[in-house]
Scaffold this motif. Structure first.
Motif, short mmCIF file in Angstrom:
data_model
loop_
_atom_site.label_atom_id
_atom_site.label_comp_id
_atom_site.label_asym_id
_atom_site.label_seq_id
_atom_site.Cartn_x
_atom_site.Cartn_y
_atom_site.Cartn_z
N VAL A 166 48.98 2.81 71.16
CA VAL A 166 49.97 2.03 70.43
C VAL A 166 51.27 2.83 70.31
CG1 VAL A 166 50.53 0.97 68.21
CG2 VAL A 166 48.19 0.83 69.11
N VAL A 167 52.39 2.18 70.62
CA VAL A 167 53.71 2.78 70.44
C VAL A 167 54.23 2.36 69.07
CG1 VAL A 167 56.07 2.94 71.30
CG2 VAL A 167 54.16 2.68 72.92
N PRO A 168 54.41 3.30 68.14
CA PRO A 168 54.87 2.94 66.78
C PRO A 168 56.20 2.19 66.82
CG PRO A 168 54.10 5.20 66.83
CD PRO A 168 54.16 4.74 68.26
N ARG A 169 56.34 1.25 65.90
CA ARG A 169 57.55 0.42 65.88
C ARG A 169 58.82 1.25 65.74
NH1 ARG A 169 58.83 -5.05 64.57
NH2 ARG A 169 56.61 -5.49 64.48
N ASP A 170 58.78 2.36 64.99
CA ASP A 170 60.00 3.14 64.80
C ASP A 170 60.44 3.86 66.06
OD1 ASP A 170 58.13 5.17 64.97
OD2 ASP A 170 58.37 5.89 62.92
N SER B 292 63.10 1.33 69.57
CA SER B 292 64.52 1.37 69.89
C SER B 292 64.93 2.67 70.55
CB SER B 292 65.36 1.14 68.63
OG SER B 292 65.10 2.16 67.67
N GLN B 293 64.09 3.71 70.45
CA GLN B 293 64.41 5.01 71.04
C GLN B 293 63.97 5.11 72.50
OE1 GLN B 293 62.79 8.11 68.49
NE2 GLN B 293 63.02 6.78 66.70
N LEU B 294 63.17 4.16 72.94
CA LEU B 294 62.66 4.18 74.32
C LEU B 294 63.30 3.04 75.10
CD1 LEU B 294 58.88 4.69 73.46
CD2 LEU B 294 60.40 6.39 74.50
N PRO B 295 64.21 3.34 76.02
CA PRO B 295 64.87 2.27 76.79
C PRO B 295 63.87 1.38 77.51
CG PRO B 295 65.98 4.37 77.13
CD PRO B 295 64.73 4.68 76.37
N GLU B 296 62.75 1.97 77.97
CA GLU B 296 61.75 1.19 78.69
C GLU B 296 61.14 0.12 77.80
OE1 GLU B 296 61.51 5.53 80.08
OE2 GLU B 296 61.65 4.43 78.19
N PHE C 131 53.31 -6.29 69.38
CA PHE C 131 53.06 -4.86 69.48
C PHE C 131 53.42 -4.34 70.87
CE2 PHE C 131 49.13 -7.15 70.34
CZ PHE C 131 48.68 -6.58 71.53
N VAL C 132 53.54 -3.04 70.98
CA VAL C 132 53.81 -2.36 72.25
C VAL C 132 52.72 -1.31 72.45
CG1 VAL C 132 55.41 -0.91 73.56
CG2 VAL C 132 56.30 -2.71 72.05
N VAL C 133 52.22 -1.21 73.67
CA VAL C 133 51.25 -0.17 74.01
C VAL C 133 51.72 0.53 75.28
CG1 VAL C 133 49.25 -1.19 72.89
CG2 VAL C 133 49.85 -1.88 75.20
N SER C 134 51.18 1.71 75.53
CA SER C 134 51.57 2.48 76.71
C SER C 134 50.35 3.22 77.27
CB SER C 134 52.66 3.49 76.36
OG SER C 134 52.15 4.51 75.50
N GLY C 135 50.47 3.64 78.51
CA GLY C 135 49.41 4.38 79.16
C GLY C 135 49.90 5.02 80.43
N THR D 211 66.08 -7.71 69.77
CA THR D 211 66.11 -6.32 69.34
C THR D 211 64.98 -6.07 68.35
OG1 THR D 211 67.67 -6.89 67.60
CG2 THR D 211 68.59 -6.14 69.70
N VAL D 212 64.75 -4.81 68.04
CA VAL D 212 63.64 -4.42 67.19
C VAL D 212 63.72 -5.06 65.81
CG1 VAL D 212 62.54 -2.45 66.05
CG2 VAL D 212 63.34 -2.25 68.42
N ASP D 213 64.94 -5.28 65.30
CA ASP D 213 65.09 -5.81 63.95
C ASP D 213 65.14 -7.34 63.89
OD1 ASP D 213 67.51 -6.13 65.20
OD2 ASP D 213 68.71 -5.15 63.68
N ASP D 214 64.82 -8.01 64.98
CA ASP D 214 64.84 -9.47 64.95
C ASP D 214 63.80 -9.97 63.95
OD1 ASP D 214 64.05 -12.29 65.88
OD2 ASP D 214 65.79 -11.87 67.14
#
Length: 359
Positions: free
Chosen positions: A113-117, A120-124, A141-145, A350-353
């Motif tokens: 899990v990629v934390p919400r905060d 906005s710091q990750l362009p990807e 939510f966002v996840v990564s691997g 955007t993240v704050d929508d």
């Protein structure tokens, strides 16, 4: 991902018949368990709409998966052929991939899990966020691997009508664990090969070349002799396809095994159920779905090739791939026209929508 597979599921119980409806139910059930979207019938009973566990969510699998329908319930033991296919890149063995022990060929599942905060710091990640309409999402939510875990094809072939397809992987792990008694023999490019042919009519084939590289292919709409003839004709030692007569070669998006895969998922439970998934970098081309048995229709979304499936997990599904990302859209009760309309009007946010805030 298929993930996404990327996946067609078949019941290989020799005593069971496998018709199209059974195949669709099996595929939907296991894909839903992996992706965290529960079966549509269960949703209608309000038994729970989403298991928002990132480790279970799936990219569009490129290949078919073999898994008995009853093997996941915990009420019955898995059949002896429950986990026949587990193709990951040979270089990924022991790297902690979430799909190493699962029967899931094709792109792996991002599992952290990629934390919400951090979004906005990750362009990807910031470039993936999108919503469907004005409703507030019930889950986002966002996840990564690690991309190292992805089995990415080196050759994708399909016929113009999308009725026949062949996908080839190079340098993978052993695919047929525990299935020795139901395999048949063949020859590919002069090398001994093993073939698995499920009742649905598609085929899996694997062989090892003189350099010790293991290859793996899946095909639909061709016989085993036709498949081996195409492989003899279409592949060189690197696996790049030169399309034989009757087929087209499809470019595979660039793959950086040292990179990271990110996936955005947003889900709406009411009026009607909608699920959107966006994965970056772009995964496999949608033409890999020509290797699936079952009903589908190839179309376009915004000028990009897309594939429509009338029965996906929880509704009708549409998948497409751009240069930047792979998309998966599921809408309950939708037809192709309405899915395309929704797909072509996704709204970047955007993240704050407020439509995703606090979810």
């Amino acid at each position: 991902m298929n993930r996404d597979l990327w996946s067609v599921l078949v019941d290989l119980d020799p005593g069971a018949s496998t018709d199209g409806a059974t195949l669709a139910r099996a595929r939907e059930r296991v894909d839903a368990q992996r992706s965290g979207v529960v079966h549509l019938d269960a949703r209608r009973k309000r038994a729970g709409r989403v298991l928002a566990v990132a480790a279970l969510s799936a990219a569009a699998a490129a290949l078919a998966v073999v898994l008995p329908v009853t093997g996941r319930s915990g009420q019955e033991p898995p059949s002896p052929v429950a986990q026949l296919l587990g193709v990951i890149p040979a270089a990924a063995v022991g790297a902690g991939c979430s799909n190493e022990g699962l029967p899931v060929p094709g792109p792996s599942d991002p599992d952290a899990v990629v934390p919400r905060d951090q979004w906005s710091q990750l362009p990807e990640v910031a470039g993936l966020l999108a919503v469907v309409g004005d409703r507030t999402a019930d889950s986002a939510f966002v996840v990564s691997g690690p991309a190292l875990c992805d089995a990415i094809p080196v050759a994708v072939l399909h016929d113009p009508a999308g009725e026949r397809g062949i996908v080839v992987f190079r340098d993978v792990t052993e695919p047929f664990r525990g299935a020795e008694e139901i395999l048949t023999d063949a020859t590919v490019r002069g090398y001994p090969a093993q073939v698995l042919s499920p009742p649905a009519g598609h085929h899996f084939i694997s062989w090892t070349d003189d350099a010790g590289i293991r290859w793996f292919a899946q095909a639909n709409g061709v016989t085993v002799p036709e498949l081996t003839a195409v492989l003899d004709e279409a592949l060189d030692d690197e696996g790049f396809a030169a399309a034989p007569p009757g087929f087209r070669a499809v470019p595979v998006p660039p793959h950086d095994a040292a990179g990271t895969v990110y996936r955005w998922a947003v889900q709406y439970d009411e009026g009607p159920f909608v699920y959107l998934e966006v994965t970056s970098p772009a995964r496999v081309p949608v033409e890999v779905y020509a290797t699936w048995p079952g009903e589908r229709e190839f179309t376009t979304v915004g000028g990009h090739r897309a594939v429509f499936t009338p029965e996906d997990q929880g509704g009708a599904g549409l998948r497409w791939t751009t240069d930047a990302a792979s998309f998966r859209l599921i809408v309950e009760g939708a037809d192709l026209a309405s899915l395309r309309e929704i797909a072509e009007h996704l709204e970047p946010v955007t993240v704050d929508d407020p439509r995703i805030s606090g979810r």
